[in-house]
Scaffold this active site. Sequence first.
Site, PDB file in Angstrom:
ATOM      1  CB  CYS A  96       2.018 -89.164  78.863  1.00  0.00           C
ATOM      2  SG  CYS A  96       1.470 -87.535  79.439  1.00  0.00           S
ATOM      3  CG  HIS A 121      -0.823 -91.712  82.317  1.00  0.00           C
ATOM      4  ND1 HIS A 121       0.517 -91.907  82.098  1.00  0.00           N
ATOM      5  CD2 HIS A 121      -1.057 -90.398  82.058  1.00  0.00           C
ATOM      6  CE1 HIS A 121       1.081 -90.757  81.743  1.00  0.00           C
ATOM      7  NE2 HIS A 121       0.144 -89.830  81.702  1.00  0.00           N
TER       8      HIS A 121
END
Length: 238
Positions: free
Chosen positions: A94, A190
Site C-alpha cells: 500500500c 493488507h
Amino acid sequence: MSQEIHLVHLYPVLMNIYGDTGNRLVLQRRMEWRGIKVRTTLVEVGDDIPKDADIILGGGAQDAVQSAVEADLQQKADILLKLAEDGVVMLMVCGMYQLFGRRFVTGEGREIKGIGILPLETHAGQTRFIGNTIYRTPWGEVAGYENHSGLTMLDDTAACLAQVVKGAGNNGQDGTEGCLQRSVFGTYSHGPILAKNPALADELIRRAIERKYGQAELQPLDDTLELRAAKAAMRRPR
C-alpha cells in the site's frame, strides 16, 4: 549447511496501519519452522538500512505519514535501489508500494516524491476501494484485503504482480494488481497478505535463499489452517 536470512522491516511503527507487521512474523515463523535462522532489523526514520539485507518489508499508512517518511526514504533511495538491482527480495504494501514508484499525488495536489524502484506512479482518486480481494498470480489465487483511494498506473501492465478476480487492484480500471520487478513485490493487499497465502510467502523465502546460497529446496509445511483462512476470506463479500 546452516542457513541464515536477514529480515529488514522499514518503518514498522509509522507504516503499519493495517497490521502489515504480520508479514514479518509469517516469514520469520515459516523460516524458523524449517530450521532457517532469522536475524531481524527494524529500520525507522534516521536508521541505516543494512547492506546485507536478504528480505526487506514495508507496510501501509495514511497520506500524512507517507509525507513524514518522504525525506528519510529519499536518503535511503540509493541503497534500496542498489539492493533491488542486486536481487534482494522486497515486499512493499500500500503506502510503501506507492512510495516505491516515482510519485504519489495527494487529493490536495501535493506531490510526495517516490524513489522510482517500481515503474509506476499514483494519484489520489475520488473513490475509496475497500473490501476483500482475490487476485490470480503465478503462485495461485491470493486472498487479500484492500483499503485505498490511490489510482496506481503501471508504465506497462505486463509488470503487474497479479490479475484481479475480485476487487479493484491498482486502479479499478485495467484489471491489474501490484507490481513485480526483479524480486521487488508491490501490492495493495493488507491482511497481512502472507498470513493467508503461504505459497506467496514461500516464494519470497525461496528467492532469498536461492540468491544467498545458490539453491532453495523448502521443506513442506502443513498449511491447512492458512488455506482454510484464505478460502473463508474469498467467500466473504466486499
